[in-house]
Structures are given as C-alpha cells and as structure tokens.
Design a protein around this motif. Structure first.
Motif, PDB file in Angstrom:
ATOM      1  N   UNK A 101     135.207  63.127 104.616  1.00 54.51           N
ATOM      2  CA  UNK A 101     134.002  62.688 103.937  1.00 54.51           C
ATOM      3  C   UNK A 101     132.946  63.769 103.889  1.00 54.51           C
ATOM      4  N   UNK A 102     132.917  64.612 104.915  1.00 53.73           N
ATOM      5  CA  UNK A 102     131.932  65.700 104.946  1.00 53.73           C
ATOM      6  C   UNK A 102     132.117  66.639 103.759  1.00 53.73           C
ATOM      7  N   UNK A 103     133.349  66.768 103.281  1.00 46.45           N
ATOM      8  CA  UNK A 103     133.616  67.660 102.154  1.00 46.45           C
ATOM      9  C   UNK A 103     132.956  67.173 100.870  1.00 46.45           C
ATOM     10  N   UNK A 104     132.704  65.860 100.787  1.00 48.11           N
ATOM     11  CA  UNK A 104     132.130  65.305  99.573  1.00 48.11           C
ATOM     12  C   UNK A 104     130.753  65.839  99.258  1.00 48.11           C
ATOM     13  N   UNK A 105     130.035  66.336 100.249  1.00 50.18           N
ATOM     14  CA  UNK A 105     128.683  66.846 100.041  1.00 50.18           C
ATOM     15  C   UNK A 105     128.664  68.351  99.824  1.00 50.18           C
ATOM     16  N   UNK A 106     129.818  68.996  99.972  1.00 46.34           N
ATOM     17  CA  UNK A 106     129.851  70.454  99.872  1.00 46.34           C
ATOM     18  C   UNK A 106     130.406  70.939  98.539  1.00 46.34           C
ATOM     19  N   UNK A 107     130.836  70.006  97.684  1.00 45.36           N
ATOM     20  CA  UNK A 107     131.476  70.372  96.428  1.00 45.36           C
ATOM     21  C   UNK A 107     130.525  71.159  95.528  1.00 45.36           C
ATOM     22  N   UNK A 108     129.267  70.713  95.440  1.00 44.02           N
ATOM     23  CA  UNK A 108     128.293  71.464  94.629  1.00 44.02           C
ATOM     24  C   UNK A 108     127.383  72.341  95.484  1.00 44.02           C
ATOM     25  N   UNK A 109     127.262  72.025  96.763  1.00 48.27           N
ATOM     26  CA  UNK A 109     126.352  72.788  97.624  1.00 48.27           C
ATOM     27  C   UNK A 109     126.817  74.229  97.776  1.00 48.27           C
ATOM     28  N   UNK A 110     128.055  74.437  98.210  1.00 51.00           N
ATOM     29  CA  UNK A 110     128.528  75.788  98.496  1.00 51.00           C
ATOM     30  C   UNK A 110     128.565  76.692  97.253  1.00 51.00           C
ATOM     31  N   UNK A 111     129.063  76.218  96.102  1.00 47.79           N
ATOM     32  CA  UNK A 111     129.012  77.098  94.926  1.00 47.79           C
ATOM     33  C   UNK A 111     127.601  77.523  94.556  1.00 47.79           C
ATOM     34  N   UNK A 112     126.640  76.602  94.626  1.00 46.76           N
ATOM     35  CA  UNK A 112     125.264  76.956  94.301  1.00 46.76           C
ATOM     36  C   UNK A 112     124.687  77.951  95.300  1.00 46.76           C
ATOM     37  N   UNK A 113     125.010  77.772  96.576  1.00 50.25           N
ATOM     38  CA  UNK A 113     124.489  78.682  97.590  1.00 50.25           C
ATOM     39  C   UNK A 113     125.095  80.077  97.439  1.00 50.25           C
ATOM     40  N   UNK A 114     126.395  80.130  97.151  1.00 54.80           N
ATOM     41  CA  UNK A 114     127.032  81.433  96.932  1.00 54.80           C
ATOM     42  C   UNK A 114     126.423  82.106  95.705  1.00 54.80           C
ATOM     43  N   UNK A 115     126.210  81.326  94.637  1.00 54.57           N
ATOM     44  CA  UNK A 115     125.589  81.887  93.431  1.00 54.57           C
ATOM     45  C   UNK A 115     124.184  82.387  93.723  1.00 54.57           C
ATOM     46  N   UNK A 116     123.429  81.625  94.505  1.00 50.18           N
ATOM     47  CA  UNK A 116     122.067  82.025  94.857  1.00 50.18           C
ATOM     48  C   UNK A 116     122.081  83.304  95.679  1.00 50.18           C
ATOM     49  N   UNK A 117     122.996  83.370  96.636  1.00 51.34           N
ATOM     50  CA  UNK A 117     123.082  84.556  97.472  1.00 51.34           C
ATOM     51  C   UNK A 117     123.501  85.795  96.701  1.00 51.34           C
ATOM     52  N   UNK A 118     124.332  85.592  95.659  1.00 55.80           N
ATOM     53  CA  UNK A 118     124.838  86.721  94.886  1.00 55.80           C
ATOM     54  C   UNK A 118     123.854  87.206  93.832  1.00 55.80           C
ATOM     55  N   UNK A 119     122.898  86.381  93.456  1.00 59.39           N
ATOM     56  CA  UNK A 119     122.006  86.741  92.344  1.00 59.39           C
ATOM     57  C   UNK A 119     120.547  86.920  92.747  1.00 59.39           C
ATOM     58  N   UNK A 120     120.183  86.633  93.998  1.00 59.73           N
ATOM     59  CA  UNK A 120     118.800  86.789  94.447  1.00 59.73           C
ATOM     60  C   UNK A 120     118.782  87.520  95.782  1.00 59.73           C
ATOM     61  N   UNK A 121     117.578  87.716  96.316  1.00 56.89           N
ATOM     62  CA  UNK A 121     117.431  88.419  97.593  1.00 56.89           C
ATOM     63  C   UNK A 121     117.479  87.475  98.786  1.00 56.89           C
ATOM     64  N   UNK A 122     117.845  86.213  98.565  1.00 55.87           N
ATOM     65  CA  UNK A 122     117.892  85.239  99.647  1.00 55.87           C
ATOM     66  C   UNK A 122     118.872  85.687 100.736  1.00 55.87           C
ATOM     67  N   UNK A 123     118.586  85.328 101.967  1.00 60.85           N
ATOM     68  CA  UNK A 123     119.501  85.610 103.074  1.00 60.85           C
ATOM     69  C   UNK A 123     120.422  84.409 103.248  1.00 60.85           C
ATOM     70  N   UNK A 124     121.668  84.531 102.790  1.00 59.81           N
ATOM     71  CA  UNK A 124     122.594  83.400 102.835  1.00 59.81           C
ATOM     72  C   UNK A 124     122.834  82.877 104.255  1.00 59.81           C
ATOM     73  N   UNK A 125     122.954  83.740 105.273  1.00 62.39           N
ATOM     74  CA  UNK A 125     123.108  83.185 106.628  1.00 62.39           C
ATOM     75  C   UNK A 125     121.952  82.271 107.032  1.00 62.39           C
ATOM     76  N   UNK A 126     120.722  82.664 106.723  1.00 62.81           N
ATOM     77  CA  UNK A 126     119.574  81.817 107.064  1.00 62.81           C
ATOM     78  C   UNK A 126     119.601  80.501 106.275  1.00 62.81           C
ATOM     79  N   UNK A 127     120.019  80.598 105.017  1.00 63.92           N
ATOM     80  CA  UNK A 127     120.113  79.387 104.191  1.00 63.92           C
ATOM     81  C   UNK A 127     121.141  78.420 104.777  1.00 63.92           C
ATOM     82  N   UNK A 128     122.287  78.948 105.185  1.00 65.79           N
ATOM     83  CA  UNK A 128     123.339  78.106 105.758  1.00 65.79           C
ATOM     84  C   UNK A 128     122.902  77.480 107.080  1.00 65.79           C
ATOM     85  N   UNK A 129     122.131  78.224 107.861  1.00 64.76           N
ATOM     86  CA  UNK A 129     121.595  77.647 109.109  1.00 64.76           C
ATOM     87  C   UNK A 129     120.703  76.457 108.785  1.00 64.76           C
ATOM     88  N   UNK A 130     119.854  76.601 107.766  1.00 62.07           N
ATOM     89  CA  UNK A 130     118.985  75.500 107.372  1.00 62.07           C
ATOM     90  C   UNK A 130     119.779  74.270 106.988  1.00 62.07           C
TER      91      UNK A 130
END
Length: 367
Positions: free
Chosen positions: A22-51
């Motif tokens: 069931x936990x996977x159901x919330x990660x289907x759109x979360x992880x792709x968006x976070x990877x896209x954000x990390x790849x296209x902006x100056x965001x720190x992906x490790x800090x985002x994932x901690x949040x």
C-alpha cells in the motif's frame, strides 16, 4: 504476519505485507516528480527526501491512517518547467503554508472552496499537466529511441494490468542506467542547514503560483481528502484539520531544504487500492524515503537519462489531465476547465486561475 501498535488517534498502526504494498500507492507520482525537480532545479534531493520521509511518518502516526504526503503539484510542476526558480518555489511554499495554517485554524477551508469553484481547480490541474507534457516532449527528443523504449515499457505494463507500477519500473530502469554511468553512490547523511539550496525569494511569479496552488490544495488535498477518509476508512477528519497539518508541514520542512507538500485524495486512494489500511504504510514509506536520501547523490541524479525523465513526465501529465476531467460532467464546466488549462499553458497559471475564478462567479450568478 502483522505487527501493530496504538497511535494517538486510537487506531492500529500495522506493519504487514499489505501495508508495504500500500505504501507504493503514494510513490507512483511522488518519486518521478521529485527526480524531475532534482534534475531541473538547484533543489537538494536528499533534503527533499528527508522531508517526505519525516512527514510521512509524522502524519501516519498522528492520524493513524495511510494519509498521503505528496508534492504540491502546481508549484512543483511550475518549477520543473522553469516557470519558478527554487528560491521562488521555497517562498511560494512558505506563503502557502502560512495561509493553510491560518485558514485551517480559523475554519475557513469550506468557504474558500465555494468561492473558487471546482472547475477552476480542475483547470489549474490541466494547465500543469499541459506544461509538464510540453517539458516531457523537450526532454524526450534528446534521445528518441530511449524515450520510445520507455513508452513501450509503460504501455506493455499497463496492458498487463500494472499501469500504476509501470511508472516505478521505468523510474527503476532510469536509476540503473544512472548508477551504471556515475557508479554506486556512497551513503551520506544530508547536512543539517537552514535553506541549504538557497534563500527564498518572494516574487510576483511566486505569489501567482501560490494562488493557483491553493485552489488545488483546498479542493483536493483538504476537502476531497477529508471526504475520502470517511468513505474509505469511516473516519471523521475535518478539512480544516488537514489544512492545518499541511501548513505545519510546509513551514517546518521548507527551511530545512524540503519542498511544498500537501495531502491528497489521489495518494490516499492509491494507498487504499494497494492494500494500506493503517498509518503503518506511512511509517514504512517514510523509512524508505529516508534510506533513499542517503544515496541520492548529485552525480547519480545528473546521470539520470533525460529521455526517461521525459517518459515519466508524460505519465504524470496524463494522470493529472485525467484527474482534471474525471469529476466534471456538464458542458459548461468542461469548457471552463479547458479554458483555464489552455490559458495557463499559453500564458500564466496564476492569471488563468484569477480569470477562471471570475468566470466561474459570473456563470454562477447567471444560473
């Protein structure tokens, strides 16, 4: 076998195979968006994932439900396509958090939803979907054979009945390709710092993005999620309580490197569909995000194939567009959704939101 403990909401928190799936159901759109954000902006992906990891656990334990914790899609989408810088994204998230906390504590969520109107909210969703689709095309044309292969993989998995899981599979393929290029990252703990990726900058674009996002958040993340808690879990959780918890999340996470986060009916429904019934799914997913934060190195992210990222954004965009039109059933509302979406794509999402709200008010007065 399931292990359980008692949360402060007096509901069981279980750790079982169904909670894990069931936990996977919330990660289907979360992880792709976070990877896209990390790849296209100056965001720190490790800090985002901690949040995300921390607040998955916090709200799972607090509510005793597999409540979703997901990115604020309008703001994240605008950042991915370059309409907002990270500094503007952080400022918009803080502004949105302050508003959500205030309206939640004052009990004003329902009133805000009535003023905006659902077709306008759905139109903003469509606008973000179209912007993401535009960005996806730009990324995919860099390597058309790889993009085509990714789309074929998504299509075949969808035909086989694994539509939601297909995104995670393609994300995994991109991750393997990135590791093959950059090497296996060394685990490291993200640095504890205030605004590690840059100081917030409150601009006109940030304010416009916030206004558009709040329309989506009030409708989908507060009101619709509160209704779904009752429908799926027979729990009475108010929209104002959810607004308050989202405000707390943004105000606490963003200064430490996080991004604007909210609850959402789609993520909650996804967790339920995959088998989650308690907050244990949140705890398990939170632990997963925290573990991923240890190895989300910049070199690996930089090596992530852009064409695969384009495929992921196509899937996310199509899902957002589907969600925009799904609850709308009359021609006038459909026309307003489409108009807000097109104006948002061609011009500005904030302007589209304001114009749509005025149009909704005028149409409501006529009827």
């Amino acid at each position: 076998m399931a292990y359980s403990l008692r949360s402060r909401t007096d509901s069981d928190i279980e750790f079982s195979a169904s909670e894990l799936t069931g936990a996977l159901g919330d990660s289907v759109t979360v992880l792709p968006l976070l990877v896209a954000l990390g790849a296209t902006t100056s965001v720190s992906l490790p800090h985002v994932l901690v949040g995300f990891g921390v607040f998955q656990i916090v709200w799972g334990v607090y509510y005793g439900l597999p409540l979703s914790v997901e990115p604020m899609k309008a703001l994240i989408g605008l950042a991915v396509v370059g309409a907002l810088s990270y500094a503007e994204l952080a400022a918009a998230g803080l502004l949105a958090g302050g508003v959500l906390l205030a309206v939640g504590r004052l009990g004003l969520v329902g009133r805000l939803q009535r003023v905006v109107g659902e077709p306008v909210v759905r139109g903003v969703q469509l606008a973000v979907a179209l912007l993401l689709l535009e960005a996806a095309v730009d990324l995919s044309i860099r390597n058309l054979p790889m993009a085509a292969g990714g789309l074929v993989a998504v299509g075949l998995l969808a035909l086989a009945g694994y539509r939601q899981a297909s995104v995670l599979v393609v994300l995994g393929i991109g991750g393997v390709a990135a590791v093959a290029t950059a090497g296996v990252p060394t685990a490291s703990v993200p640095e504890l710092a205030v605004f590690p990726a840059g100081t917030p900058s409150l601009t006109t674009a940030a304010v416009e993005g916030t206004v558009a996002q709040l329309g989506m958040t009030v409708g989908n993340a507060a009101i619709a999620t509160a209704l779904l808690c009752g429908d799926l879990y027979d729990r009475d959780i108010s929209a104002d309580a959810l607004s308050t918890s989202m405000g707390v999340t943004c105000l606490a996470a963003i200064p430490l490197g996080g991004v604007p986060m909210c609850h959402g009916s789609g993520g909650l429904a996804g967790k339920y569909a995959f088998g989650a019934r308690t907050g244990g799914a949140n705890v398990l997913l939170g632990i997963g995000y925290l573990a991923l934060a240890l190895v989300a190195a910049g070199a690996v992210l930089a090596a992530f194939p852009m064409a695969i990222l384009g495929v992921l954004l196509v899937v996310v965009a199509l899902e957002l567009a589907r969600a925009a039109f799904a609850p709308v059933d009359d021609r006038r509302s459909l026309a307003l959704v489409a108009a807000v979406g097109v104006v948002g794509l061609a011009g500005n999402v904030g302007v589209a939101f304001v114009l749509g709200t005025v149009a909704f008010w005028l149409l409501s007065r006529r009827s």
